[in-house]
Design an enzyme around this catalytic site. Structure first.
Site, PDB file in Angstrom:
ATOM      1  N   ASP A 260       0.854  -1.195   0.000  1.00  0.00           N
ATOM      2  CA  ASP A 260       0.000   0.000   0.000  1.00  0.00           C
ATOM      3  C   ASP A 260       0.889   1.245   0.000  1.00  0.00           C
ATOM      4  O   ASP A 260       1.884   1.318   0.717  1.00  0.00           O
ATOM      5  CB  ASP A 260      -0.926  -0.011   1.230  1.00  0.00           C
TER       6      ASP A 260
ATOM      7  N   THR B 206      -2.881   5.942 -10.997  1.00  0.00           N
ATOM      8  CA  THR B 206      -2.970   4.711 -10.183  1.00  0.00           C
ATOM      9  C   THR B 206      -3.895   3.679 -10.821  1.00  0.00           C
ATOM     10  O   THR B 206      -3.509   2.521 -11.007  1.00  0.00           O
ATOM     11  CB  THR B 206      -3.446   5.052  -8.752  1.00  0.00           C
TER      12      THR B 206
ATOM     13  N   ASP C  78     -19.287  -1.160  -9.967  1.00  0.00           N
ATOM     14  CA  ASP C  78     -20.446  -1.130 -10.880  1.00  0.00           C
ATOM     15  C   ASP C  78     -20.491   0.175 -11.686  1.00  0.00           C
ATOM     16  O   ASP C  78     -21.244   0.282 -12.655  1.00  0.00           O
ATOM     17  CB  ASP C  78     -21.760  -1.322 -10.107  1.00  0.00           C
ATOM     18  N   GLU C  79     -19.676   1.184 -11.281  1.00  0.00           N
ATOM     19  CA  GLU C  79     -19.751   2.488 -11.971  1.00  0.00           C
ATOM     20  C   GLU C  79     -19.275   2.399 -13.415  1.00  0.00           C
ATOM     21  O   GLU C  79     -19.547   3.301 -14.203  1.00  0.00           O
ATOM     22  CB  GLU C  79     -18.948   3.544 -11.205  1.00  0.00           C
TER      23      GLU C  79
ATOM     24  N   TYR D 136     -13.191   8.830 -12.527  1.00  0.00           N
ATOM     25  CA  TYR D 136     -12.962   7.622 -11.709  1.00  0.00           C
ATOM     26  C   TYR D 136     -13.461   6.381 -12.439  1.00  0.00           C
ATOM     27  O   TYR D 136     -12.732   5.390 -12.599  1.00  0.00           O
ATOM     28  CB  TYR D 136     -13.670   7.763 -10.354  1.00  0.00           C
TER      29      TYR D 136
ATOM     30  N   ASN E   2     -20.264   0.157  -1.185  1.00  0.00           N
ATOM     31  CA  ASN E   2     -20.006  -0.474   0.111  1.00  0.00           C
ATOM     32  C   ASN E   2     -20.174   0.533   1.241  1.00  0.00           C
ATOM     33  O   ASN E   2     -19.959   1.734   1.038  1.00  0.00           O
ATOM     34  CB  ASN E   2     -18.553  -0.950   0.193  1.00  0.00           C
TER      35      ASN E   2
ATOM     36  N   LEU F 206     -20.425   9.128   1.432  1.00  0.00           N
ATOM     37  CA  LEU F 206     -21.701   9.625   1.973  1.00  0.00           C
ATOM     38  C   LEU F 206     -21.988   9.156   3.414  1.00  0.00           C
ATOM     39  O   LEU F 206     -22.255   9.989   4.293  1.00  0.00           O
ATOM     40  CB  LEU F 206     -22.867   9.215   1.056  1.00  0.00           C
TER      41      LEU F 206
ATOM     42  N   ARG G 272     -23.355  17.040  -7.864  1.00  0.00           N
ATOM     43  CA  ARG G 272     -22.086  16.542  -8.433  1.00  0.00           C
ATOM     44  C   ARG G 272     -22.165  16.678  -9.953  1.00  0.00           C
ATOM     45  O   ARG G 272     -23.213  16.351 -10.551  1.00  0.00           O
ATOM     46  CB  ARG G 272     -21.942  15.083  -8.021  1.00  0.00           C
TER      47      ARG G 272
HETATM   48  P1  NAD Z   1      -9.956   3.485  -0.335  1.00  0.00           P
HETATM   49  O1  NAD Z   1      -9.778   4.785  -1.035  1.00  0.00           O
HETATM   50  O2  NAD Z   1     -10.531   3.451   1.019  1.00  0.00           O
HETATM   51  O3  NAD Z   1      -8.527   2.746  -0.220  1.00  0.00           O
HETATM   52  C1  NAD Z   1      -7.629   2.699  -1.299  1.00  0.00           C
HETATM   53  C2  NAD Z   1      -6.283   2.174  -0.775  1.00  0.00           C
HETATM   54  O4  NAD Z   1      -5.378   2.082  -1.895  1.00  0.00           O
HETATM   55  C3  NAD Z   1      -5.620   3.092   0.255  1.00  0.00           C
HETATM   56  O5  NAD Z   1      -5.086   2.325   1.308  1.00  0.00           O
HETATM   57  C4  NAD Z   1      -4.490   3.759  -0.535  1.00  0.00           C
HETATM   58  O6  NAD Z   1      -3.370   4.122   0.262  1.00  0.00           O
HETATM   59  C5  NAD Z   1      -4.130   2.672  -1.542  1.00  0.00           C
HETATM   60  N1  NAD Z   1      -3.510   3.194  -2.764  1.00  0.00           N
HETATM   61  C6  NAD Z   1      -3.945   4.244  -3.522  1.00  0.00           C
HETATM   62  N2  NAD Z   1      -3.096   4.430  -4.568  1.00  0.00           N
HETATM   63  C7  NAD Z   1      -2.151   3.466  -4.470  1.00  0.00           C
HETATM   64  C8  NAD Z   1      -1.023   3.124  -5.266  1.00  0.00           C
HETATM   65  N3  NAD Z   1      -0.687   3.822  -6.358  1.00  0.00           N
HETATM   66  N4  NAD Z   1      -0.263   2.058  -4.888  1.00  0.00           N
HETATM   67  C9  NAD Z   1      -0.571   1.352  -3.771  1.00  0.00           C
HETATM   68  N5  NAD Z   1      -1.609   1.654  -2.976  1.00  0.00           N
HETATM   69  C10 NAD Z   1      -2.397   2.689  -3.327  1.00  0.00           C
HETATM   70  O7  NAD Z   1     -10.758   2.585  -1.348  1.00  0.00           O
HETATM   71  P2  NAD Z   1     -11.853   1.437  -1.049  1.00  0.00           P
HETATM   72  O8  NAD Z   1     -13.163   2.074  -0.892  1.00  0.00           O
HETATM   73  O9  NAD Z   1     -11.310   0.539   0.000  1.00  0.00           O
HETATM   74  O10 NAD Z   1     -11.856   0.687  -2.455  1.00  0.00           O
HETATM   75  C11 NAD Z   1     -10.991  -0.425  -2.708  1.00  0.00           C
HETATM   76  C12 NAD Z   1     -11.237  -0.924  -4.115  1.00  0.00           C
HETATM   77  O11 NAD Z   1     -12.595  -1.326  -4.258  1.00  0.00           O
HETATM   78  C13 NAD Z   1     -11.001   0.142  -5.197  1.00  0.00           C
HETATM   79  O12 NAD Z   1     -10.369  -0.475  -6.296  1.00  0.00           O
HETATM   80  C14 NAD Z   1     -12.404   0.608  -5.575  1.00  0.00           C
HETATM   81  O13 NAD Z   1     -12.443   1.029  -6.916  1.00  0.00           O
HETATM   82  C15 NAD Z   1     -13.195  -0.671  -5.366  1.00  0.00           C
HETATM   83  N6  NAD Z   1     -14.623  -0.502  -5.017  1.00  0.00           N
HETATM   84  C16 NAD Z   1     -14.986   0.327  -3.986  1.00  0.00           C
HETATM   85  C17 NAD Z   1     -16.335   0.414  -3.625  1.00  0.00           C
HETATM   86  C18 NAD Z   1     -16.800   1.304  -2.478  1.00  0.00           C
HETATM   87  O14 NAD Z   1     -17.998   1.497  -2.317  1.00  0.00           O
HETATM   88  N7  NAD Z   1     -15.903   1.841  -1.668  1.00  0.00           N
HETATM   89  C19 NAD Z   1     -17.297  -0.320  -4.327  1.00  0.00           C
HETATM   90  C20 NAD Z   1     -16.880  -1.131  -5.388  1.00  0.00           C
HETATM   91  C21 NAD Z   1     -15.533  -1.230  -5.707  1.00  0.00           C
HETATM   92  O1  DAU Z   2     -20.827   2.118  -6.838  1.00  0.00           O
HETATM   93  C1  DAU Z   2     -19.566   1.797  -6.340  1.00  0.00           C
HETATM   94  C2  DAU Z   2     -18.827   3.055  -6.001  1.00  0.00           C
HETATM   95  O2  DAU Z   2     -19.436   3.585  -4.826  1.00  0.00           O
HETATM   96  C3  DAU Z   2     -17.335   2.847  -5.778  1.00  0.00           C
HETATM   97  O3  DAU Z   2     -16.745   2.412  -6.981  1.00  0.00           O
HETATM   98  C4  DAU Z   2     -16.669   4.151  -5.323  1.00  0.00           C
HETATM   99  O4  DAU Z   2     -15.300   3.910  -5.018  1.00  0.00           O
HETATM  100  C5  DAU Z   2     -17.389   4.639  -4.072  1.00  0.00           C
HETATM  101  O5  DAU Z   2     -16.840   5.873  -3.674  1.00  0.00           O
HETATM  102  C6  DAU Z   2     -18.895   4.774  -4.327  1.00  0.00           C
HETATM  103  O6  DAU Z   2     -19.157   5.858  -5.257  1.00  0.00           O
HETATM  104  P1  DAU Z   2     -20.356   6.907  -5.028  1.00  0.00           P
HETATM  105  O7  DAU Z   2     -20.016   8.148  -5.726  1.00  0.00           O
HETATM  106  O8  DAU Z   2     -21.665   6.269  -5.320  1.00  0.00           O
HETATM  107  O9  DAU Z   2     -20.237   7.059  -3.415  1.00  0.00           O
HETATM  108  P2  DAU Z   2     -20.340   8.350  -2.458  1.00  0.00           P
HETATM  109  O10 DAU Z   2     -20.373   7.845  -1.060  1.00  0.00           O
HETATM  110  O11 DAU Z   2     -19.330   9.378  -2.817  1.00  0.00           O
HETATM  111  O12 DAU Z   2     -21.776   8.925  -2.836  1.00  0.00           O
HETATM  112  C7  DAU Z   2     -22.947   8.144  -2.705  1.00  0.00           C
HETATM  113  C8  DAU Z   2     -24.108   8.983  -3.237  1.00  0.00           C
HETATM  114  O13 DAU Z   2     -24.324  10.069  -2.351  1.00  0.00           O
HETATM  115  C9  DAU Z   2     -23.840   9.596  -4.595  1.00  0.00           C
HETATM  116  O14 DAU Z   2     -25.047   9.625  -5.338  1.00  0.00           O
HETATM  117  C10 DAU Z   2     -23.403  11.017  -4.270  1.00  0.00           C
HETATM  118  C11 DAU Z   2     -24.176  11.324  -3.013  1.00  0.00           C
HETATM  119  N1  DAU Z   2     -23.505  12.240  -2.051  1.00  0.00           N
HETATM  120  C12 DAU Z   2     -22.214  11.993  -1.705  1.00  0.00           C
HETATM  121  C13 DAU Z   2     -21.553  12.832  -0.845  1.00  0.00           C
HETATM  122  C14 DAU Z   2     -20.093  12.570  -0.479  1.00  0.00           C
HETATM  123  C15 DAU Z   2     -24.203  13.305  -1.505  1.00  0.00           C
HETATM  124  O15 DAU Z   2     -25.400  13.518  -1.805  1.00  0.00           O
HETATM  125  N2  DAU Z   2     -23.558  14.131  -0.637  1.00  0.00           N
HETATM  126  C16 DAU Z   2     -22.250  13.954  -0.294  1.00  0.00           C
HETATM  127  O16 DAU Z   2     -21.688  14.771   0.488  1.00  0.00           O
END
Ligand code: NAD
Ligand code: DAU
Length: 354
Positions: free
Chosen positions: A31, A98, A133-134, A158, A188, A198, A287
């Site tokens: 990481d 990245t 899923d995005e 993204y 998630n 959010l 957004r």
């Molecule tokens: P996060 O932003 O919480 O964590 C990302 C991690 O990757 C961090 O620890 C960061 O230090 C590390 N990182 C970033 N750039 C790097 C690099 N160049 N080399 C090595 N490490 C690096 O992200 P998350 O929410 O845990 O998401 C993890 C994965 O799951 C991502 O690939 C994301 O696209 C995917 N994903 C996230 C969600 C969601 O809702 N959070 C849903 C579906 C898929």
């Molecule tokens: O669908 C999977 C994706 O879900 C992952 O690939 C991304 O890494 C993860 O960040 C997430 O993306 P979203 O953009 O859907 O998540 P976020 O929590 O940023 O926003 C969820 C929804 O809420 C979205 O429709 C935007 C809205 N939102 C978000 C923020 C941060 C608000 O209305 N207000 C806010 O302040």
């Protein structure tokens, strides 16, 4: 031994904690520790010999190659990414570096390592790419949920960077026979999620008496999945998934953002016997290019790999809110100067008319 990238982030850290709770196989965690990476997430494994941490960038090929040579993993799981859509709108360059170039560098280094393995290690090896899923774009109200055959139509920098990486994974399987697996998961939520997203942002702001920012009309829909259920799905795909395949993962829990925020407020009021947190809801500027609806058809992973989520949205959200209330020190540690700078940049509010 397996190697995970991005294991100090939200999903990666939950994956490592669950992995170590379930068995003895060691895990190398590569990481970079960006603003989203936090070794405090893995504090309980500090002296555990099963968790080996290496601070490195997935785009640093010599370092990745040396870790592969040293540890000889049976699988590589790629969680590392820039993950926040709003940040990709303000500054897409890190996302391309990245998510696209970094994933390419990692993938190509892994191909080199894999080609040196003898049978049967070569056919047993797996490269699992954690995607989103995005990549499928936005659904209309009556559209069927995304399946594995839905055409890619990413709308944010993204999503485009993740879509590009998914295509590279597909090509490396098709061209070189690398045994790849891809998961495309919905939103998630759960413990240890950085409070730019959010749900943790709303919990954090609600307790602090700050506005709860809802973009636009708040009627955008996401399909929410508890992080532990996502991690279980990834383990199922790693152990039983068919090389070259992609698996959609989701909770069949579609909610509008307003419903999500109101549910968080209700749970907080119940747990803290407190004020009416919903009164803090504030509509803010939408957004740019905001996707209206995501929904996942998880039939394939349910049928082929017998995966089902253990948490409902309500039960998972209550666990999550409780975790944040019990872990104020964690929140204090991550809401640093950089975090304040981000909040000011993203929410320098033009009030909305919604
Ligand atoms: P996060 O932003 O919480 O964590 C990302 C991690 O990757 C961090 O620890 C960061 O230090 C590390 N990182 C970033 N750039 C790097 C690099 N160049 N080399 C090595 N490490 C690096 O992200 P998350 O929410 O845990 O998401 C993890 C994965 O799951 C991502 O690939 C994301 O696209 C995917 N994903 C996230 C969600 C969601 O809702 N959070 C849903 C579906 C898929
Ligand atoms: O669908 C999977 C994706 O879900 C992952 O690939 C991304 O890494 C993860 O960040 C997430 O993306 P979203 O953009 O859907 O998540 P976020 O929590 O940023 O926003 C969820 C929804 O809420 C979205 O429709 C935007 C809205 N939102 C978000 C923020 C941060 C608000 O209305 N207000 C806010 O302040």
């Amino acid at each position: 031994m397996i190697l995970v990238t991005g294991g100090a982030g939200f999903i990666g850290a939950n994956f490592i904690l669950d992995w170590c709770a379930d068995g003895d196989e060691p895990i190398v965690n590569l990481d970079k520790l960006t603003y989203a990476g936090n070794l405090g997430n893995l504090a309980s494994l500090k002296d555990d010999p099963r968790h080996l941490f290496a601070r490195a960038d997935i785009g640093d090929r010599p370092r990745v190659e040396s870790l592969l040579r040293e540890h000889r993993p049976r699988a590589v799981l790629n969680f590392a990414a820039e993950s926040h859509v709003d940040r990709s709108i303000h500054g897409p360059a890190d996302f391309i570096a990245t998510n696209l170039v970094g994933t390419f560098t990692l993938l190509d280094a892994v191909r080199g390592y894999w080609s040196t393995l003898d049978e049967p290690e070569r056919s047993r090896f797996r490269f699992l790419h954690v995607s989103t899923d995005e990549v499928y774009g936005s659904l209309g109200p009556g559209d069927p949920p995304f399946s594995e055959t839905t055409a890619y139509a990413p709308n944010s920098p993204y999503a485009a960077s993740k879509a590009g990486s998914d295509h590279l994974i597909r090509a490396y399987h098709h061209t070189y026979g690398l045994p790849t697996l891809t998961t495309n998961c919905s939103n998630n939520y759960g413990p240890r999620q950085f409070p730019e997203k959010l749900i943790p942002l709303v919990i954090h702001n609600a307790v602090a008496g700050k506005p709860l920012p809802v973009y636009g009309d708040g009627l955008q829909i996401r399909d929410w999945l508890y992080v532990g259920d996502h991690c279980a799905a990834i383990r199922a795909v790693l152990e039983r998934g068919r090389p070259g395949e992609t698996y959609n993962v989701g909770g069949s829990a579609e909610q509008t953002n307003l419903e999500v925020v109101r549910t968080v407020c209700r749970i907080l009021s119940d747990l803290k016997r407190g004020r009416d947190y919903a009164a803090q809801i504030t509509f803010v500027k939408d957004r740019a290019g905001h996707d209206r609806r995501y929904a996942i058809d998880a039939t394939k992973i349910r049928r082929e790999l017998r995966w089902t989520p253990a948490e409902t949205f309500e039960s998972g959200l209550e666990r999550t809110v409780r975790w944040y209330l019990d872990n104020e020190a964690w929140l204090d540690a991550v809401t640093s100067k950089e975090y304040q700078r981000w909040i000011t940049l993203n929410y320098t509010a033009v009030p909305s008319t919604a």
